[in-house]
Design a protein around this motif. Sequence first.
Motif, PDB file in Angstrom:
ATOM      1  N   LEU A 218      43.915  16.757  42.766  1.00  0.00           N
ATOM      2  CA  LEU A 218      43.750  17.324  41.432  1.00  0.00           C
ATOM      3  C   LEU A 218      43.447  16.195  40.454  1.00  0.00           C
ATOM      4  O   LEU A 218      44.116  15.163  40.447  1.00  0.00           O
ATOM      5  CB  LEU A 218      45.027  18.052  41.001  1.00  0.00           C
ATOM      6  N   GLU A 219      42.442  16.374  39.611  1.00  0.00           N
ATOM      7  CA  GLU A 219      42.087  15.392  38.600  1.00  0.00           C
ATOM      8  C   GLU A 219      42.074  16.049  37.226  1.00  0.00           C
ATOM      9  O   GLU A 219      41.858  17.261  37.106  1.00  0.00           O
ATOM     10  CB  GLU A 219      40.717  14.773  38.893  1.00  0.00           C
ATOM     11  N   GLY A 220      42.317  15.242  36.190  1.00  0.00           N
ATOM     12  CA  GLY A 220      42.304  15.773  34.836  1.00  0.00           C
ATOM     13  C   GLY A 220      42.343  14.669  33.804  1.00  0.00           C
ATOM     14  O   GLY A 220      42.437  13.482  34.132  1.00  0.00           O
ATOM     15  N   VAL A 221      42.287  15.062  32.536  1.00  0.00           N
ATOM     16  CA  VAL A 221      42.348  14.130  31.418  1.00  0.00           C
ATOM     17  C   VAL A 221      43.265  14.720  30.353  1.00  0.00           C
ATOM     18  O   VAL A 221      43.229  15.937  30.093  1.00  0.00           O
ATOM     19  CB  VAL A 221      40.951  13.864  30.809  1.00  0.00           C
ATOM     20  N   VAL A 222      44.091  13.864  29.731  1.00  0.00           N
ATOM     21  CA  VAL A 222      45.011  14.294  28.678  1.00  0.00           C
ATOM     22  C   VAL A 222      44.527  13.730  27.344  1.00  0.00           C
ATOM     23  O   VAL A 222      44.231  12.534  27.228  1.00  0.00           O
ATOM     24  CB  VAL A 222      46.450  13.818  28.966  1.00  0.00           C
ATOM     25  N   TYR A 223      44.437  14.612  26.319  1.00  0.00           N
ATOM     26  CA  TYR A 223      43.919  14.221  25.012  1.00  0.00           C
ATOM     27  C   TYR A 223      44.934  14.529  23.915  1.00  0.00           C
ATOM     28  O   TYR A 223      45.794  15.403  24.063  1.00  0.00           O
ATOM     29  CB  TYR A 223      42.639  15.001  24.674  1.00  0.00           C
ATOM     30  N   ASP A 224      44.816  13.826  22.793  1.00  0.00           N
ATOM     31  CA  ASP A 224      45.470  14.194  21.545  1.00  0.00           C
ATOM     32  C   ASP A 224      44.704  15.381  20.968  1.00  0.00           C
ATOM     33  O   ASP A 224      43.493  15.299  20.727  1.00  0.00           O
ATOM     34  CB  ASP A 224      45.430  13.011  20.576  1.00  0.00           C
ATOM     35  N   ALA A 225      45.409  16.500  20.731  1.00  0.00           N
ATOM     36  CA  ALA A 225      44.733  17.726  20.301  1.00  0.00           C
ATOM     37  C   ALA A 225      44.106  17.585  18.918  1.00  0.00           C
ATOM     38  O   ALA A 225      43.120  18.271  18.620  1.00  0.00           O
ATOM     39  CB  ALA A 225      45.724  18.886  20.303  1.00  0.00           C
ATOM     40  N   GLN A 226      44.623  16.719  18.077  1.00  0.00           N
ATOM     41  CA  GLN A 226      44.079  16.582  16.720  1.00  0.00           C
ATOM     42  C   GLN A 226      42.941  15.567  16.646  1.00  0.00           C
ATOM     43  O   GLN A 226      41.883  15.850  16.102  1.00  0.00           O
ATOM     44  CB  GLN A 226      45.202  16.205  15.749  1.00  0.00           C
ATOM     45  N   SER A 227      43.146  14.392  17.222  1.00  0.00           N
ATOM     46  CA  SER A 227      42.121  13.351  17.126  1.00  0.00           C
ATOM     47  C   SER A 227      41.093  13.424  18.237  1.00  0.00           C
ATOM     48  O   SER A 227      40.051  12.780  18.161  1.00  0.00           O
ATOM     49  CB  SER A 227      42.784  11.972  17.151  1.00  0.00           C
ATOM     50  N   GLN A 228      41.405  14.181  19.298  1.00  0.00           N
ATOM     51  CA  GLN A 228      40.546  14.278  20.479  1.00  0.00           C
ATOM     52  C   GLN A 228      40.486  12.959  21.251  1.00  0.00           C
ATOM     53  O   GLN A 228      39.656  12.803  22.152  1.00  0.00           O
ATOM     54  CB  GLN A 228      39.119  14.716  20.105  1.00  0.00           C
ATOM     55  N   GLU A 229      41.363  12.016  20.932  1.00  0.00           N
ATOM     56  CA  GLU A 229      41.392  10.743  21.645  1.00  0.00           C
ATOM     57  C   GLU A 229      42.189  10.906  22.938  1.00  0.00           C
ATOM     58  O   GLU A 229      43.179  11.639  22.990  1.00  0.00           O
ATOM     59  CB  GLU A 229      42.053   9.662  20.785  1.00  0.00           C
ATOM     60  N   PRO A 230      41.779  10.212  24.017  1.00  0.00           N
ATOM     61  CA  PRO A 230      42.560  10.275  25.258  1.00  0.00           C
ATOM     62  C   PRO A 230      43.912   9.585  25.087  1.00  0.00           C
ATOM     63  O   PRO A 230      44.045   8.635  24.299  1.00  0.00           O
ATOM     64  CB  PRO A 230      41.679   9.536  26.269  1.00  0.00           C
ATOM     65  N   LEU A 231      44.912  10.057  25.819  1.00  0.00           N
ATOM     66  CA  LEU A 231      46.260   9.509  25.734  1.00  0.00           C
ATOM     67  C   LEU A 231      46.565   8.722  27.000  1.00  0.00           C
ATOM     68  O   LEU A 231      46.668   9.286  28.096  1.00  0.00           O
ATOM     69  CB  LEU A 231      47.293  10.625  25.552  1.00  0.00           C
TER      70      LEU A 231
END
Length: 760
Positions: free
Chosen positions: A33-46
């Motif tokens: 399983l692969e994925g990416v986690v982002y800050d919902a407001q800035s859209q920056e990756p965490l």
Amino acid sequence: MFTIHFKKSVLPALLFLFTFLFSSQAWGQTNSLEGVVYDAQSQEPLAGASVYVPGTNIGTSTSFDGSFKLQLADDIESLTVSFVGYQTKEVTVAQDLEIYLEPSVNLEEVLIQGVRAEVNDPVAQSTIQRREIEQKYNGEQPVFLLEELTPAIFSYSESGTRLANYGGMRLRGIAQERINMTLNGVPLNDMIDHGVFFSNFTDISNSFESMQVQRGVGTSSNGVASYAGSVNFESVNIEDRAQGGQVELGMGSFDTYRMNTSLSSGMIDDKWSFYGSYSRILSDGYRYNTSTDASSFFFSGGYFGEKDMIKINAFNASSKNGLGYSAVAESDLEADPRTNYLNENDKDDFGQRLVQLQHTHIFSDQFKTNASLYYGGSGGDYLYTYADSDTTLAQINYPLYNDHYGLMVNGFWENESWNLSSGIHGYIFDRVNEESFAPDFENPYYYETSDKKEFSWFGKAEWNRDKLTLFADLQIRTATLSIQPDYSYIGIAPEGDLVKDWTFINPKIGASYTFSRNVTAYASAGRMGREPTRIDIFGGFSLGAANYDQARADSFAPEYVNDYEAGVKLTYQKLAFNANYFFMDFQDEIAPIGEVLAFGVQKRRNIPDSYRTGVELEWNYLPIDLLSLKGNLIYMQSEIESFTTGVGDTYTNKTPILSPEWIVNQEVQVRPVERFTVALSGKYVSESYLELTNNPDLTLPSYFVLDASAAYELDHVALRLELNNLADEPYYSSGSPVSGEPGYLVNAGLNFFLTASLRF
């Protein structure tokens, strides 16, 4: 000359267990399983977010670009994603996940806002999340864990095991009593002597959610001054913690055994949550007569409403240690590296406790407050054996007891451009110092009491506009120390209390600029003042006729530092890299001079002018998925411009003691198959001086230590084996002159520790 203390039955069992677990990796079918986690407001990756299957050992942390990869069994349907400062989220398993976390209104995390630096604050900082703690932790004290994971730290161990008994650390070459340490904002330092003795509350790191180290004066914190830096521990987050528990069992060299159990209720009726942990550690120690028998209990429980949280954190711990504080002459260590000058009857029996009642209220999305009322205390016996005049042995007990009562109240307001916070902190600290001859411990020949009262206020302001952040921080501390001397011991008529008053105004300013998603630069300037300790004022541990006039005369001044920091942070898909430059300019620095007063504590004196300057680097490089290269280093130059000895000799341009130019950590981690990790790590510390005249014959030699580990994780079972000091060469990480030759505290040669954990 040295025995690793493997029992014959242990190695075959370890080999069988690892072979069994390694061969069982095919249990059940798995999917990638692969994925990416982002800050919902800035859209920056965490980067560094935790992605895991609740109640299991299956999990990982996101890479620098927010991405992650996991091997999951077919029957796993959901994952939990968490990150400090964001709302924890449960997601359904699917391919190519994109997960967006909302900035947190988590009631618990308000508790640490007053002492924590944010990611973009212009502060030299390292924050360690729970997942990284779990991957490294085997029950050792936080100082040994921080040494592995953050720059500019090296530590010492009095037992030589680097796990139990007494130990300490130096940050940028500056001793531990000049480092502010807090748990959820509550000071852990002894307010009068400024030390923290983690042996008193062993295995506490098992109940930490995160740790943050700020190097230099950093941001405002409660308690003693953040002079060399500050370390803030966050207790386990119970609001988002799943129901379940864990049992950990450990065994290692020198008959070392560890047991830790923890249990979490999860959320009950969406309002209540409880957590408890109990630990026991036994060890003979590497050095003779440095055994440990320690236990601790940690509890956290709380009510979580829509806008309110009421939470109790508490621990109670005790330890019995064979003492090993005395440095041993090099010639004696060459004959037997386990030598300990102290008598087998020199032991302590100490306990420490803390209770914290916290309340957080969220008035709106913009404004929230928290308040903490706390009580801390410690006390116990500390025995010293000596030869009496007729060559028979006699014993003195040096017990001390303290009680610490405090209150802190903080408020936080924010909008799109501003983050404002302010708070107050006050405490009363009462202390009793005694000395008594055995066996008449109930009738001390020396009895002294003291108390310290402090009030502090801080205000912070942060302004954000596009890519620019401006930061300002002001702290005002006032403290009064009152000492009630034992005039019958001094031998004079009572002259009232010794009273010392201090006021410190500590400002900091800074700015950071984000050039792109990958590059951020910052700079800051700050000033910090710190009062002397009781030991500094006395020039020793007790107040008698010889030092009474000196103590009353205010001959020991506070110390001040002007701290300048500048750095850059680079974050790319495969690489994270931080670089920081610092210049610390000291006035009246309270510096150790090499002469030992007692109990391994060196005498200190004010040095008019001195400085420390250098560069700190951190890096984490992932060239391919199964390989990571992680490390940090500091290169530092330290100089005392001039000082005069007690006999009138003047020296110029000397290096402070135990301040090496280089400290380098590097780890290579390989994951040849899913859930199996092998790591090789090395630490290098360059030569340093043991006393201020910089006599080349009195130095702490440079050392390089190589360690290895292997870990395997199943759904609910995990196993980790550590092999420390692969070269099997005892080395020295602290010391002082002993009868004209160098004296050292030695660390063990090749040794092992095995930890097995079961989650349910």
